[in-house]
Design a protein around this motif. Structure first.
Motif, PDB file in Angstrom:
ATOM      1  N   ALA A  61     -38.791  23.826  23.950  1.00 38.13           N
ATOM      2  CA  ALA A  61     -37.645  24.733  23.848  1.00 38.13           C
ATOM      3  C   ALA A  61     -37.821  25.701  22.680  1.00 38.13           C
ATOM      4  N   GLU A  62     -38.308  25.193  21.568  1.00 34.02           N
ATOM      5  CA  GLU A  62     -38.556  26.031  20.388  1.00 34.02           C
ATOM      6  C   GLU A  62     -39.594  27.112  20.693  1.00 34.02           C
ATOM      7  N   LEU A  63     -40.686  26.744  21.355  1.00 37.06           N
ATOM      8  CA  LEU A  63     -41.740  27.704  21.690  1.00 37.06           C
ATOM      9  C   LEU A  63     -41.254  28.755  22.693  1.00 37.06           C
ATOM     10  N   ILE A  64     -40.435  28.337  23.639  1.00 42.87           N
ATOM     11  CA  ILE A  64     -39.907  29.290  24.616  1.00 42.87           C
ATOM     12  C   ILE A  64     -38.944  30.268  23.942  1.00 42.87           C
ATOM     13  N   PRO A  70     -37.913  35.151  32.490  1.00 42.59           N
ATOM     14  CA  PRO A  70     -37.748  33.697  32.539  1.00 42.59           C
ATOM     15  C   PRO A  70     -39.098  33.015  32.372  1.00 42.59           C
ATOM     16  N   GLN A  71     -39.121  32.030  31.544  1.00 39.93           N
ATOM     17  CA  GLN A  71     -40.372  31.349  31.240  1.00 39.93           C
ATOM     18  C   GLN A  71     -40.167  29.851  31.401  1.00 39.93           C
ATOM     19  N   PHE A  72     -41.202  29.168  31.834  1.00 36.47           N
ATOM     20  CA  PHE A  72     -41.121  27.721  31.993  1.00 36.47           C
ATOM     21  C   PHE A  72     -42.446  27.093  31.607  1.00 36.47           C
ATOM     22  N   LEU A  73     -42.425  25.786  31.440  1.00 35.02           N
ATOM     23  CA  LEU A  73     -43.630  25.025  31.128  1.00 35.02           C
ATOM     24  C   LEU A  73     -44.269  24.604  32.437  1.00 35.02           C
ATOM     25  N   ARG A  74     -45.570  24.817  32.559  1.00 30.11           N
ATOM     26  CA  ARG A  74     -46.300  24.370  33.740  1.00 30.11           C
ATOM     27  C   ARG A  74     -47.387  23.388  33.296  1.00 30.11           C
ATOM     28  N   ASP A  97     -45.576  29.704  31.758  1.00 28.82           N
ATOM     29  CA  ASP A  97     -45.824  30.541  32.916  1.00 28.82           C
ATOM     30  C   ASP A  97     -44.556  31.300  33.277  1.00 28.82           C
ATOM     31  N   TYR A  98     -44.736  32.420  33.974  1.00 30.23           N
ATOM     32  CA  TYR A  98     -43.623  33.214  34.496  1.00 30.23           C
ATOM     33  C   TYR A  98     -43.622  33.216  36.012  1.00 30.23           C
ATOM     34  N   GLU A  99     -44.756  32.878  36.606  1.00 28.22           N
ATOM     35  CA  GLU A  99     -44.935  33.001  38.045  1.00 28.22           C
ATOM     36  C   GLU A  99     -44.567  31.717  38.776  1.00 28.22           C
ATOM     37  N   GLU A 100     -43.594  31.825  39.671  1.00 24.06           N
ATOM     38  CA  GLU A 100     -43.221  30.690  40.504  1.00 24.06           C
ATOM     39  C   GLU A 100     -44.203  30.608  41.665  1.00 24.06           C
ATOM     40  N   GLY A 159     -32.635  23.874  28.368  1.00 17.43           N
ATOM     41  CA  GLY A 159     -33.239  25.073  27.824  1.00 17.43           C
ATOM     42  C   GLY A 159     -34.472  25.577  28.570  1.00 17.43           C
ATOM     43  N   PHE A 160     -35.005  24.807  29.503  1.00 15.11           N
ATOM     44  CA  PHE A 160     -36.203  25.235  30.234  1.00 15.11           C
ATOM     45  C   PHE A 160     -36.438  24.322  31.436  1.00 15.11           C
ATOM     46  N   ASP A 161     -37.317  24.782  32.317  1.00 17.11           N
ATOM     47  CA  ASP A 161     -37.772  23.964  33.445  1.00 17.11           C
ATOM     48  C   ASP A 161     -39.238  23.621  33.248  1.00 17.11           C
TER      49      ASP A 161
END
Length: 109
Positions: A12-15, A26-30, A48-51, A62-64
């Motif tokens: 969450a901190e890094l995002i 929108p950014q998430f951890l992959r 990543d940004y790409e779904e 705070g993130f997915d």
């Protein structure tokens, strides 16, 4: 996939930090499992940004976290932790499905 409290806090901190430089995206951890390394498979952990079609989504505060459908079975029951000690800093994955790993810890089978 399980994330420890320390891992959730660090991701969450890094995002949040990255949102300052790229607002509105929108950014998430992959986490994915890819062929490679000396034991046959290795982990890739990145933002990543790409779904992708078929993504398995694990929501956290705070993130997915997203896993592609090919990686999800390899990571079932795994946990991601963030370690910050004098000896080591970074994310670590504990995978009960791994039958073995290489000496450097970069890959598994």
């Amino acid at each position: 996939m399980i994330l420890t409290d320390d891992a959730v806090k660090k991701v969450a901190e890094l995002i949040i930090d990255s949102q300052i430089t790229t607002p509105g995206r929108p950014q998430f951890l992959r986490i994915s499992v890819q062929p490679g390394g000396c034991s046959g498979l290795r982990y890739q952990t990145y933002f990543d940004y790409e779904e992708k079609e078929g993504d398995v989504i694990y929501p956290f505060e705070g993130f997915d976290l997203r896993l592609d459908r090919m990686s999800d079975p390899y990571l079932q029951g795994s946990s991601l932790d963030f370690v910050d000690t004098i000896e080591k800093q970074g994310f670590t994955i504990d995978n009960p499905n791994a039958q073995g790993s290489c000496a450097c810890g970069d890959s598994f089978h």
